[in-house]
Motif scaffolding. Structure first.
Motif, PDB file in Angstrom:
ATOM      1  N   THR A 268       0.837  -1.199   0.000  1.00  0.00           N
ATOM      2  CA  THR A 268       0.000   0.000   0.000  1.00  0.00           C
ATOM      3  C   THR A 268       0.872   1.249   0.000  1.00  0.00           C
ATOM      4  O   THR A 268       0.624   2.188  -0.780  1.00  0.00           O
ATOM      5  CB  THR A 268      -0.936   0.008   1.228  1.00  0.00           C
ATOM      6  OG1 THR A 268      -1.785  -1.141   1.166  1.00  0.00           O
ATOM      7  CG2 THR A 268      -1.772   1.267   1.270  1.00  0.00           C
ATOM      8  N   LEU A 269       1.898   1.278   0.853  1.00  0.00           N
ATOM      9  CA  LEU A 269       2.787   2.439   0.897  1.00  0.00           C
ATOM     10  C   LEU A 269       3.486   2.652  -0.441  1.00  0.00           C
ATOM     11  O   LEU A 269       3.611   3.791  -0.917  1.00  0.00           O
ATOM     12  CB  LEU A 269       3.812   2.279   2.017  1.00  0.00           C
ATOM     13  CG  LEU A 269       3.266   2.228   3.440  1.00  0.00           C
ATOM     14  CD1 LEU A 269       4.398   2.013   4.441  1.00  0.00           C
ATOM     15  CD2 LEU A 269       2.487   3.480   3.777  1.00  0.00           C
ATOM     16  N   ASP A 270       3.928   1.556  -1.071  1.00  0.00           N
ATOM     17  CA  ASP A 270       4.582   1.648  -2.385  1.00  0.00           C
ATOM     18  C   ASP A 270       3.628   2.212  -3.430  1.00  0.00           C
ATOM     19  O   ASP A 270       4.013   3.046  -4.259  1.00  0.00           O
ATOM     20  CB  ASP A 270       5.088   0.277  -2.838  1.00  0.00           C
ATOM     21  CG  ASP A 270       6.241  -0.250  -1.994  1.00  0.00           C
ATOM     22  OD1 ASP A 270       6.866   0.544  -1.263  1.00  0.00           O
ATOM     23  OD2 ASP A 270       6.499  -1.473  -2.062  1.00  0.00           O
ATOM     24  N   THR A 271       2.377   1.772  -3.403  1.00  0.00           N
ATOM     25  CA  THR A 271       1.382   2.245  -4.370  1.00  0.00           C
ATOM     26  C   THR A 271       1.114   3.738  -4.182  1.00  0.00           C
ATOM     27  O   THR A 271       1.042   4.492  -5.159  1.00  0.00           O
ATOM     28  CB  THR A 271       0.070   1.443  -4.232  1.00  0.00           C
ATOM     29  OG1 THR A 271       0.361   0.068  -4.496  1.00  0.00           O
ATOM     30  CG2 THR A 271      -0.988   1.934  -5.198  1.00  0.00           C
ATOM     31  N   ILE A 272       0.966   4.159  -2.932  1.00  0.00           N
ATOM     32  CA  ILE A 272       0.738   5.586  -2.659  1.00  0.00           C
ATOM     33  C   ILE A 272       1.920   6.408  -3.148  1.00  0.00           C
ATOM     34  O   ILE A 272       1.744   7.445  -3.798  1.00  0.00           O
ATOM     35  CB  ILE A 272       0.479   5.819  -1.152  1.00  0.00           C
ATOM     36  CG1 ILE A 272      -0.861   5.195  -0.751  1.00  0.00           C
ATOM     37  CG2 ILE A 272       0.514   7.312  -0.819  1.00  0.00           C
ATOM     38  CD1 ILE A 272      -1.111   5.156   0.751  1.00  0.00           C
TER      39      ILE A 272
ATOM     40  N   THR B 286       1.546   9.256  -5.946  1.00  0.00           N
ATOM     41  CA  THR B 286       1.615  10.649  -5.487  1.00  0.00           C
ATOM     42  C   THR B 286       3.021  11.234  -5.524  1.00  0.00           C
ATOM     43  O   THR B 286       3.185  12.445  -5.399  1.00  0.00           O
ATOM     44  CB  THR B 286       1.089  10.782  -4.038  1.00  0.00           C
ATOM     45  OG1 THR B 286       1.979  10.105  -3.159  1.00  0.00           O
ATOM     46  CG2 THR B 286      -0.322  10.239  -3.912  1.00  0.00           C
ATOM     47  N   GLY B 287       4.020  10.362  -5.613  1.00  0.00           N
ATOM     48  CA  GLY B 287       5.396  10.832  -5.587  1.00  0.00           C
ATOM     49  C   GLY B 287       5.926  11.025  -4.176  1.00  0.00           C
ATOM     50  O   GLY B 287       7.063  11.437  -3.987  1.00  0.00           O
TER      51      GLY B 287
END
Length: 157
Positions: free
Chosen positions: A116-120, A124-125
């Motif tokens: 999830t953190l990687d996707t965000i 979003t950068g």
């Protein structure tokens, strides 16, 4: 006398290829976090948090506190697994941060999904700032699966 130099080269080549293959094996395979160490726990509860609804966040916190009140804290293992929008509970700016840290101090574990953190971050950068008390797990749902396979009861408040 026999010449083993060709044999030795073959052996070294085989070991070298095996070592390279091992290094090239993807390191990002989903590995669940190790299970918490509560060897005498009689009750094991996994709380799933996958929405960013503040009411659900409060409910998860309330359930964890109620379990700690109802059972000897040494006899109950509680693990909150946050993934997807549920990771918002573990952001540094979340209003419930002090409650989460208090629960951690009482032995409750909070897992945050790295996927999830990687996707965000990819979308979003910027990677979200997560409280230091959170335990990173590669795949939130994989962690839930591992917990349930190891005797935890899944509850989704």
């Amino acid at each position: 006398m026999m010449d083993f130099s060709g044999y030795r080269r073959s052996i070294l080549l085989v070991f070298g290829v095996a070592a390279i293959a091992a290094m090239l094996t993807p390191l990002a395979k989903a590995q669940p976090a190790p299970l918490p160490e509560k060897p005498f726990a009689e009750h094991r509860i996994a709380l799933q948090l996958s929405d960013d609804d503040p009411k659900k966040q409060s409910l998860v916190i309330s359930v964890a506190y109620n379990l700690l009140k109802a059972y000897d804290p040494d006899k109950v293992a509680i693990e909150v697994v946050a993934f997807g929008p549920g990771i918002d509970l573990l952001r540094t700016e979340n209003a419930n941060r002090k409650l989460v840290e208090s629960l951690v101090a009482q032995g409750v574990r909070f897992d945050v999904c790295l996927n999830t953190l990687d996707t965000i971050e990819r979308n979003t950068g910027k990677r979200p700032d997560i409280i230091g008390a959170a335990t990173p797990v590669q795949v939130g749902v994989g962690q839930i699966l591992s917990l349930t396979e190891n005797g935890y009861t899944l509850v989704r408040p």
